[in-house]
Scaffold this active site. Sequence first.
Site, PDB file in Angstrom:
ATOM      1  N   GLN A  38      -1.089  -8.789  29.210  1.00  0.00           N
ATOM      2  CA  GLN A  38      -1.207 -10.218  29.548  1.00  0.00           C
ATOM      3  C   GLN A  38       0.023 -11.026  29.147  1.00  0.00           C
ATOM      4  O   GLN A  38       0.396 -11.961  29.842  1.00  0.00           O
ATOM      5  CB  GLN A  38      -2.462 -10.795  28.892  1.00  0.00           C
ATOM      6  CG  GLN A  38      -2.895 -12.117  29.510  1.00  0.00           C
ATOM      7  CD  GLN A  38      -4.245 -12.570  28.950  1.00  0.00           C
ATOM      8  OE1 GLN A  38      -5.116 -11.762  28.671  1.00  0.00           O
ATOM      9  NE2 GLN A  38      -4.401 -13.873  28.798  1.00  0.00           N
ATOM     10  N   TYR A  87     -14.291   1.560  10.479  1.00  0.00           N
ATOM     11  CA  TYR A  87     -12.864   1.910  10.522  1.00  0.00           C
ATOM     12  C   TYR A  87     -12.459   2.358  11.927  1.00  0.00           C
ATOM     13  O   TYR A  87     -11.541   1.802  12.538  1.00  0.00           O
ATOM     14  CB  TYR A  87     -12.591   3.015   9.505  1.00  0.00           C
ATOM     15  CG  TYR A  87     -11.134   3.414   9.380  1.00  0.00           C
ATOM     16  CD1 TYR A  87     -10.188   2.529   8.868  1.00  0.00           C
ATOM     17  CD2 TYR A  87     -10.710   4.687   9.753  1.00  0.00           C
ATOM     18  CE1 TYR A  87      -8.854   2.908   8.731  1.00  0.00           C
ATOM     19  CE2 TYR A  87      -9.387   5.080   9.617  1.00  0.00           C
ATOM     20  CZ  TYR A  87      -8.459   4.183   9.104  1.00  0.00           C
ATOM     21  OH  TYR A  87      -7.144   4.563   8.980  1.00  0.00           O
ATOM     22  N   GLY A 137      -3.782  -2.219  -2.472  1.00  0.00           N
ATOM     23  CA  GLY A 137      -2.350  -2.054  -2.733  1.00  0.00           C
ATOM     24  C   GLY A 137      -2.024  -2.354  -4.182  1.00  0.00           C
ATOM     25  O   GLY A 137      -2.870  -2.848  -4.931  1.00  0.00           O
ATOM     26  N   SER A 179      -5.080  -2.529   6.102  1.00  0.00           N
ATOM     27  CA  SER A 179      -6.456  -2.094   6.397  1.00  0.00           C
ATOM     28  C   SER A 179      -6.970  -1.342   5.187  1.00  0.00           C
ATOM     29  O   SER A 179      -6.185  -0.708   4.473  1.00  0.00           O
ATOM     30  CB  SER A 179      -6.467  -1.132   7.599  1.00  0.00           C
ATOM     31  OG  SER A 179      -7.752  -0.571   7.771  1.00  0.00           O
ATOM     32  N   GLY A 231       0.823  -1.209   0.000  1.00  0.00           N
ATOM     33  CA  GLY A 231       0.000   0.000   0.000  1.00  0.00           C
ATOM     34  C   GLY A 231       0.855   1.255   0.000  1.00  0.00           C
ATOM     35  O   GLY A 231       2.089   1.196  -0.128  1.00  0.00           O
ATOM     36  N   PHE A 232       0.206   2.374   0.172  1.00  0.00           N
ATOM     37  CA  PHE A 232       0.885   3.670   0.143  1.00  0.00           C
ATOM     38  C   PHE A 232       1.962   3.757   1.233  1.00  0.00           C
ATOM     39  O   PHE A 232       3.170   3.809   0.938  1.00  0.00           O
ATOM     40  CB  PHE A 232      -0.191   4.756   0.279  1.00  0.00           C
ATOM     41  CG  PHE A 232       0.305   6.117   0.683  1.00  0.00           C
ATOM     42  CD1 PHE A 232       1.404   6.701   0.076  1.00  0.00           C
ATOM     43  CD2 PHE A 232      -0.359   6.842   1.677  1.00  0.00           C
ATOM     44  CE1 PHE A 232       1.854   7.964   0.458  1.00  0.00           C
ATOM     45  CE2 PHE A 232       0.067   8.100   2.059  1.00  0.00           C
ATOM     46  CZ  PHE A 232       1.178   8.659   1.457  1.00  0.00           C
ATOM     47  N   ASP A 280      -4.494 -12.680   3.005  1.00  0.00           N
ATOM     48  CA  ASP A 280      -5.425 -11.815   3.748  1.00  0.00           C
ATOM     49  C   ASP A 280      -5.119 -11.994   5.238  1.00  0.00           C
ATOM     50  O   ASP A 280      -5.306 -13.082   5.788  1.00  0.00           O
ATOM     51  CB  ASP A 280      -6.865 -12.256   3.432  1.00  0.00           C
ATOM     52  CG  ASP A 280      -7.888 -11.426   4.182  1.00  0.00           C
ATOM     53  OD1 ASP A 280      -7.534 -10.753   5.175  1.00  0.00           O
ATOM     54  OD2 ASP A 280      -9.059 -11.452   3.765  1.00  0.00           O
ATOM     55  N   LYS A 325     -12.616  -6.775   9.868  1.00  0.00           N
ATOM     56  CA  LYS A 325     -11.819  -8.013   9.998  1.00  0.00           C
ATOM     57  C   LYS A 325     -10.314  -7.722   9.990  1.00  0.00           C
ATOM     58  O   LYS A 325      -9.554  -8.351  10.718  1.00  0.00           O
ATOM     59  CB  LYS A 325     -12.162  -8.971   8.856  1.00  0.00           C
ATOM     60  CG  LYS A 325     -13.461  -9.721   9.061  1.00  0.00           C
ATOM     61  CD  LYS A 325     -13.632 -10.657   7.889  1.00  0.00           C
ATOM     62  CE  LYS A 325     -14.655 -11.713   8.123  1.00  0.00           C
ATOM     63  NZ  LYS A 325     -14.820 -12.539   6.913  1.00  0.00           N
ATOM     64  N   ASN A 355      -4.262 -11.654  14.711  1.00  0.00           N
ATOM     65  CA  ASN A 355      -3.303 -12.572  14.075  1.00  0.00           C
ATOM     66  C   ASN A 355      -1.872 -12.027  14.151  1.00  0.00           C
ATOM     67  O   ASN A 355      -0.924 -12.760  14.442  1.00  0.00           O
ATOM     68  CB  ASN A 355      -3.692 -12.830  12.616  1.00  0.00           C
ATOM     69  CG  ASN A 355      -4.952 -13.677  12.521  1.00  0.00           C
ATOM     70  OD1 ASN A 355      -5.238 -14.475  13.421  1.00  0.00           O
ATOM     71  ND2 ASN A 355      -5.716 -13.518  11.449  1.00  0.00           N
TER      72      ASN A 355
HETATM   73  P1  NAD Z   1      -3.440   1.804   1.518  1.00  0.00           P
HETATM   74  O1  NAD Z   1      -4.834   1.438   1.150  1.00  0.00           O
HETATM   75  O2  NAD Z   1      -2.590   2.418   0.467  1.00  0.00           O
HETATM   76  O3  NAD Z   1      -2.668   0.556   2.098  1.00  0.00           O
HETATM   77  C1  NAD Z   1      -3.279  -0.478   2.799  1.00  0.00           C
HETATM   78  C2  NAD Z   1      -2.708  -1.794   2.316  1.00  0.00           C
HETATM   79  O4  NAD Z   1      -3.275  -2.857   3.099  1.00  0.00           O
HETATM   80  C3  NAD Z   1      -3.052  -2.082   0.857  1.00  0.00           C
HETATM   81  O5  NAD Z   1      -1.893  -2.514   0.185  1.00  0.00           O
HETATM   82  C4  NAD Z   1      -4.082  -3.204   0.930  1.00  0.00           C
HETATM   83  O6  NAD Z   1      -4.081  -4.035  -0.199  1.00  0.00           O
HETATM   84  C5  NAD Z   1      -3.654  -3.909   2.196  1.00  0.00           C
HETATM   85  N1  NAD Z   1      -4.712  -4.673   2.888  1.00  0.00           N
HETATM   86  C6  NAD Z   1      -5.938  -4.235   3.264  1.00  0.00           C
HETATM   87  N2  NAD Z   1      -6.601  -5.218   3.912  1.00  0.00           N
HETATM   88  C7  NAD Z   1      -5.765  -6.284   3.947  1.00  0.00           C
HETATM   89  C8  NAD Z   1      -5.856  -7.584   4.486  1.00  0.00           C
HETATM   90  N3  NAD Z   1      -6.970  -8.009   5.112  1.00  0.00           N
HETATM   91  N4  NAD Z   1      -4.815  -8.443   4.351  1.00  0.00           N
HETATM   92  C9  NAD Z   1      -3.685  -8.031   3.714  1.00  0.00           C
HETATM   93  N5  NAD Z   1      -3.536  -6.814   3.180  1.00  0.00           N
HETATM   94  C10 NAD Z   1      -4.567  -5.953   3.293  1.00  0.00           C
HETATM   95  O7  NAD Z   1      -3.560   2.773   2.788  1.00  0.00           O
HETATM   96  P2  NAD Z   1      -2.426   3.556   3.606  1.00  0.00           P
HETATM   97  O8  NAD Z   1      -2.773   4.974   3.578  1.00  0.00           O
HETATM   98  O9  NAD Z   1      -1.087   3.117   3.181  1.00  0.00           O
HETATM   99  O10 NAD Z   1      -2.722   3.043   5.075  1.00  0.00           O
HETATM  100  C11 NAD Z   1      -1.885   2.089   5.719  1.00  0.00           C
HETATM  101  C12 NAD Z   1      -2.236   1.994   7.189  1.00  0.00           C
HETATM  102  O11 NAD Z   1      -2.050   3.263   7.819  1.00  0.00           O
HETATM  103  C13 NAD Z   1      -3.686   1.593   7.436  1.00  0.00           C
HETATM  104  O12 NAD Z   1      -3.742   0.721   8.536  1.00  0.00           O
HETATM  105  C14 NAD Z   1      -4.358   2.895   7.785  1.00  0.00           C
HETATM  106  O13 NAD Z   1      -5.445   2.698   8.651  1.00  0.00           O
HETATM  107  C15 NAD Z   1      -3.231   3.652   8.477  1.00  0.00           C
HETATM  108  N6  NAD Z   1      -3.432   5.102   8.380  1.00  0.00           N
HETATM  109  C16 NAD Z   1      -3.155   5.779   7.246  1.00  0.00           C
HETATM  110  C17 NAD Z   1      -3.372   7.150   7.202  1.00  0.00           C
HETATM  111  C18 NAD Z   1      -3.048   7.973   5.983  1.00  0.00           C
HETATM  112  O14 NAD Z   1      -3.270   9.181   6.017  1.00  0.00           O
HETATM  113  N7  NAD Z   1      -2.496   7.450   4.925  1.00  0.00           N
HETATM  114  C19 NAD Z   1      -3.910   7.815   8.311  1.00  0.00           C
HETATM  115  C20 NAD Z   1      -4.213   7.068   9.442  1.00  0.00           C
HETATM  116  C21 NAD Z   1      -3.953   5.718   9.472  1.00  0.00           C
END
Ligand code: NAD
Length: 317
Positions: free
Chosen positions: A162, A145, A36, A75, A10-11, A56, A91, A99
């Site tokens: 724990q 979320y 992603g 996520s 992801g990002f 997943d 989930k 996990n």
């Molecule tokens: P994103 O959507 O670019 O990256 C999320 C990645 O998680 C993706 O590659 C997606 O394919 C993968 N993913 C989602 N569900 C999955 C699963 N069940 N199993 C395996 N892979 C899974 O988003 P992001 O902005 O890079 O966010 C990454 C994390 O940072 C997230 O947890 C998000 O909640 C947190 N976050 C991001 C921001 C932001 O501003 N970018 C702000 C607050 C929190």
Amino acid sequence: MNILITGGAGFLGSHLCGRFLKDGHSVVCLDNFITGSRDNIEGMLDDPRFSLIEHDISKPICFAEKLDWVLHFASLASPVHYMKYPIKTLKSGLNGTHNCLGIAKAHNAKFLLASTSEIYGDPMVHPQPETYWGNVNSIGIRSCYDESKRGAEALTYAYMRQHNLDVRVIRIFNTYGPNMQFNDGRVVSNFILRALSDKDLIIYGDGSQTRSFCYVDDLVDGITILMGKDYKQPVNLGNLAEYKVMDLANIIIELIKSKSKIKFEPLPQDDPKRRQPDISIAKKVLGWQPKVSLRDGLEKSVEWFVKELKIKNECAE
Ligand code: NAD
Ligand code: UDP
């Protein structure tokens, strides 16, 4: 070290994979590619210290090779995506975090949870310190979320208490930069992409709602510093500069010299009215604060989006 990053394609995850490889570590990137992209990690696939697992994380998985750190970033993260897939979001936050905690416990690894400013909901305290408990509508459209991350934090601290797990929790405030998905739906990517093609920028509500935007390199710096410190309480990571969404739209239009106009649509339910981090803890404990201004960060982001658009157009020809 051997580091597992869920959501690594992801990002934010892809930037972390890159940083940890650069720092000499081995990286296991786990992703189910729901949002992603392979493009984000393309340059790492040939590195023998990098491995990719398509999985997943809401389903259990075991790792034979010893892991030193487990960072849980998987996520759905953009409102557009998590509202489309609320159950998958819950989930990833609940089963996925459980996990990952189990994996960290089995390997006696350090665990980091990517939590969010959304755990403060539509905040009644401004700016938001880590001590604020939040104002979340537990049954609203954002709750899949917000509550998944609140539950994830609760699980993390249950494992710390724990099982004596060594944990880190970051609450990330709106972060932007290269590697954001084109269809991400978040405000910075939406505005840049529409401004680049002179399309109307759509503001939800009257544009008076605020956010504080952090450039991705600053966030990655903060995360790497925190991993090296013995600080287990939640840490806000974000930029102090607070902008109205309307101002962000105008800055992007001006920066791109776009002919786009601004249009208004209704504000979605529970969209937070104000958001700005209190980063006193990050400053004190990590000696960290963002260095990149919004204009500089936007310039770098626009440059990246222009390059990616060119590649996409060439491929389509
Ligand atoms: P994103 O959507 O670019 O990256 C999320 C990645 O998680 C993706 O590659 C997606 O394919 C993968 N993913 C989602 N569900 C999955 C699963 N069940 N199993 C395996 N892979 C899974 O988003 P992001 O902005 O890079 O966010 C990454 C994390 O940072 C997230 O947890 C998000 O909640 C947190 N976050 C991001 C921001 C932001 O501003 N970018 C702000 C607050 C929190
Ligand atoms: N927003 C907007 N136009 C868009 C996308 C978002 O006006 O094209 C608004 C959204 O309603 C919110 C703010 O911009 O008030 C930030 O939205 P984003 O989805 O980036 O993240 P959030 O902070 O709400 O999770």
